[in-house]
Motif scaffolding. Structure first.
Motif, PDB file in Angstrom:
ATOM      1  N   MET A 190      -1.496  11.837  -1.179  1.00 54.40           N
ATOM      2  CA  MET A 190      -2.406  10.890  -0.714  1.00 54.40           C
ATOM      3  C   MET A 190      -2.324  10.164   0.933  1.00 54.40           C
ATOM      4  O   MET A 190      -1.402  11.103   1.550  1.00 54.40           O
ATOM      5  CB  MET A 190      -2.537   9.224  -1.717  1.00 54.40           C
ATOM      6  CG  MET A 190      -4.212   9.775  -2.656  1.00 54.40           C
ATOM      7  SD  MET A 190      -3.752   7.983  -3.956  1.00 54.40           S
ATOM      8  CE  MET A 190      -5.027   7.968  -4.379  1.00 54.40           C
TER       9      MET A 190
ATOM     10  N   ARG B  53      -0.073   6.685  -7.866  1.00 58.56           N
ATOM     11  CA  ARG B  53       0.243   4.974  -7.727  1.00 58.56           C
ATOM     12  C   ARG B  53       0.761   5.058  -8.867  1.00 58.56           C
ATOM     13  O   ARG B  53       0.918   3.277  -8.873  1.00 58.56           O
ATOM     14  CB  ARG B  53      -1.513   4.394  -6.803  1.00 58.56           C
ATOM     15  CG  ARG B  53      -2.151   5.831  -6.038  1.00 58.56           C
ATOM     16  CD  ARG B  53      -2.553   3.901  -5.167  1.00 58.56           C
ATOM     17  NE  ARG B  53      -3.955   3.193  -6.703  1.00 58.56           N
ATOM     18  CZ  ARG B  53      -5.190   3.613  -5.788  1.00 58.56           C
ATOM     19  NH1 ARG B  53      -5.650   3.978  -5.577  1.00 58.56           N
ATOM     20  NH2 ARG B  53      -6.139   2.728  -6.846  1.00 58.56           N
TER      21      ARG B  53
ATOM     22  N   SER C 184       0.912  -1.060   0.040  1.00 63.67           N
ATOM     23  CA  SER C 184       0.467   0.059  -0.010  1.00 63.67           C
ATOM     24  C   SER C 184       0.647   1.120  -0.217  1.00 63.67           C
ATOM     25  O   SER C 184       2.056   1.471   0.488  1.00 63.67           O
ATOM     26  CB  SER C 184      -1.047   0.162   1.433  1.00 63.67           C
ATOM     27  OG  SER C 184      -1.603   1.835   1.208  1.00 63.67           O
ATOM     28  N   ILE C 185      -0.015   2.484  -0.828  1.00 59.49           N
ATOM     29  CA  ILE C 185       1.666   3.431  -1.241  1.00 59.49           C
ATOM     30  C   ILE C 185       1.102   4.147   0.907  1.00 59.49           C
ATOM     31  O   ILE C 185       1.796   4.986   0.639  1.00 59.49           O
ATOM     32  CB  ILE C 185       1.446   4.532  -1.960  1.00 59.49           C
ATOM     33  CG1 ILE C 185      -0.052   5.146  -2.300  1.00 59.49           C
ATOM     34  CG2 ILE C 185       1.000   3.869  -3.052  1.00 59.49           C
ATOM     35  CD1 ILE C 185      -0.793   6.155  -2.872  1.00 59.49           C
ATOM     36  N   ASP C 186       0.563   4.130   0.996  1.00 65.86           N
ATOM     37  CA  ASP C 186      -0.228   4.912   2.152  1.00 65.86           C
ATOM     38  C   ASP C 186       0.931   4.900   3.486  1.00 65.86           C
ATOM     39  O   ASP C 186       1.297   5.042   4.344  1.00 65.86           O
ATOM     40  CB  ASP C 186      -1.582   4.720   3.247  1.00 65.86           C
ATOM     41  CG  ASP C 186      -3.061   4.522   1.768  1.00 65.86           C
ATOM     42  OD1 ASP C 186      -2.468   5.573   0.636  1.00 65.86           O
ATOM     43  OD2 ASP C 186      -3.767   4.109   1.898  1.00 65.86           O
TER      44      ASP C 186
ATOM     45  N   GLU D  38      -4.611  14.337   2.879  1.00 63.32           N
ATOM     46  CA  GLU D  38      -6.061  13.777   2.356  1.00 63.32           C
ATOM     47  C   GLU D  38      -7.200  13.702   3.724  1.00 63.32           C
ATOM     48  O   GLU D  38      -7.647  13.855   3.541  1.00 63.32           O
ATOM     49  CB  GLU D  38      -6.492  12.451   1.140  1.00 63.32           C
ATOM     50  CG  GLU D  38      -5.979  11.320   1.815  1.00 63.32           C
ATOM     51  CD  GLU D  38      -6.477  10.116   0.565  1.00 63.32           C
ATOM     52  OE1 GLU D  38      -6.980  10.087   0.158  1.00 63.32           O
ATOM     53  OE2 GLU D  38      -6.272   9.192   0.789  1.00 63.32           O
TER      54      GLU D  38
HETATM   55  O1  F6P Z   1      -5.076   3.267  -0.019  1.00 61.14           O
HETATM   56  C1  F6P Z   1      -4.270   3.773  -1.272  1.00 61.14           C
HETATM   57  C2  F6P Z   1      -5.504   5.070  -1.481  1.00 61.14           C
HETATM   58  O2  F6P Z   1      -4.157   5.401  -3.019  1.00 61.14           O
HETATM   59  C3  F6P Z   1      -5.565   5.921  -0.284  1.00 61.14           C
HETATM   60  O3  F6P Z   1      -4.090   7.083  -0.322  1.00 61.14           O
HETATM   61  C4  F6P Z   1      -6.753   6.417  -0.936  1.00 61.14           C
HETATM   62  O4  F6P Z   1      -7.289   7.099  -0.148  1.00 61.14           O
HETATM   63  C5  F6P Z   1      -7.308   5.493  -1.689  1.00 61.14           C
HETATM   64  O5  F6P Z   1      -6.254   4.381  -1.756  1.00 61.14           O
HETATM   65  C6  F6P Z   1      -7.790   5.867  -2.998  1.00 61.14           C
HETATM   66  O6  F6P Z   1      -8.941   4.572  -3.916  1.00 61.14           O
HETATM   67  P1  F6P Z   1      -9.801   4.280  -4.823  1.00 61.14           P
HETATM   68  O7  F6P Z   1      -8.366   4.241  -5.361  1.00 61.14           O
HETATM   69  O8  F6P Z   1     -10.293   3.499  -4.725  1.00 61.14           O
HETATM   70  O9  F6P Z   1      -9.781   5.756  -5.352  1.00 61.14           O
END
Ligand code: F6P
Ligand code: ADP
Length: 325
Positions: free
Chosen positions: A173, A258, A129-131, A226
């Protein structure tokens, strides 16, 4: 499931992250090296529930180590929290004689892995996960690449910001986690960073920026996670009403963060996690996640991880306060 491990499956789930392909490659090739049949499951828990399995060979994972995204694709299936869907998943795992499952994904995906483990499936998690919000690992696959993308974007924004004497509000993000924002702030020298873990008021943001203007700064950068308590749009409204000196612009970096070629760090981390996940399955373990601790790969019980929020590093916050204002 048999005691002996002969056939394993791998899937990627949740938000994709650069390096997931390198992890798939490592799982497939390590699995084959140890004499296992390896299957890929398409589109995460959706594919698991629908029985979307395919046999993977060495050549299927050739030429993917440098590619972002995931060749197995990913999906979100909120219904997987329900017993009915989990039972369907187990039925398909049994139908394909899968003895062990490797789930590559974020904290939600790992919660799904834990649910399956509790129902008797032999499962290993790989943090992807990038988070960087997963408790118990110094990094997850994709964090380093996302940070480098953010860094490059902010360096570019700074060029135009200083040419026009503007403040840029840059949303990054991270969902409920301020890791990407705080580290991006440190490595780009931003004037201010707003993270979910620390509330700030509009007045405080205004004061910092007005101060920067009065000190003669040619521009300013505010990185807004975010999940922070203030959104870029409301900050911009406030700053425009209070005339702090700088013109204001907003940039939402969004999904650019991402994608892209994984960095050397992420490729190596993903490769180490992939090999370790297969070896951990072969050791007979289940319900664990492979993790980075210092420079070593370790395992952690999913029971100890799920539901915990990875804390922000207080040193990062301290340095941001010390250096960015
Ligand atoms: O969990 C990774 C993430 O990129 C978060 O940083 C972001 O809130 C979410 O996924 C965005 O999700 P989606 O790609 O469904 O818009
Ligand atoms: P990430 O894995 O990146 O954190 P999500 O939070 O969206 O992404 O979770 C990905 C998927 O994992 C969900 O769509 C769902 O299929 C599954 N999942 C999430 N939470 C749970 C849970 N508590 N129990 C079972 N499955 C879950």
């Amino acid at each position: 499931m048999s005691e002996e491990i002969e056939r394993i499956a791998v899937m990627t789930s949740g938000g994709d992250s650069p390096g997931m392909n390198a992890a798939i490659r490592a799982v497939v090739r390590a699995g084959i090296h140890y004499g296992l049949d390896v299957y890929g499951i398409r589109q995460a828990y959706r594919g698991l529930v629908n029985g979307d399995f395919e046999r993977m060979e060495t050549r299927d994972v050739g030429g993917i180590i440098q590619r972002g995204g995931t060749i197995l694709q990913t999906a979100r299936l909120p219904e997987f929290k329900e017993e009915k869907y989990q039972r369907e998943a187990i039925r398909h795992l049994n139908e394909h004689d899968i003895d062990g499952l490797i789930v590559i994904g974020g904290d939600g995906s790992l919660a799904g892995a834990l649910a399956l483990h509790r129902r008797g499936v032999r499962v290993i998690g790989i943090p992807g996960s990038i988070d960087n919000d997963i408790w118990g690992t110094a990094s997850s696959i994709g964090v380093d690449t996302a940070l480098n993308t953010i860094l490059e974007s902010i360096d570019r924004l700074r060029d135009t910001a200083s040419s026009h004497e503007r403040v840029f509000l840059v949303e990054v993000m991270g969902r409920h986690c301020g890791y990407l924002a705080i580290v991006a702030g440190l490595v780009t020298g931003a004037e201010m960073v707003l993270i979910p873990e620390q509330e700030v008021s509009l007045d405080e943001v205004g004061e910092v920026l007005e101060d920067a203007y009065l000190k003669g700064h040619s521009h300013a950068m505010v990185i807004v996670s975010e999940g922070a308590n203030l959104k870029c749009a409301e900050i911009a409204d406030y700053l425009n009403k209070h005339d702090i000196g700088f013109e204001v612009r907003i940039t939402i970096l969004g999904h650019v963060q991402r994608g892209g070629r994984p960095t050397a760090f992420d490729r190596l981390l993903a490769t180490r996690f992939g090999v370790a996940a297969v070896e951990t399955l072969l050791e007979g373990k289940s319900g664990v996640m492979v993790a980075l601790e210092g420079t070593s790969i370790v395992t952690r019980d999913l029971e100890d991880i799920i539901g915990k929020q990875r804390p922000i590093n207080p040193d990062h916050v301290r340095m941001a306060d010390l250096l960015t204002r």
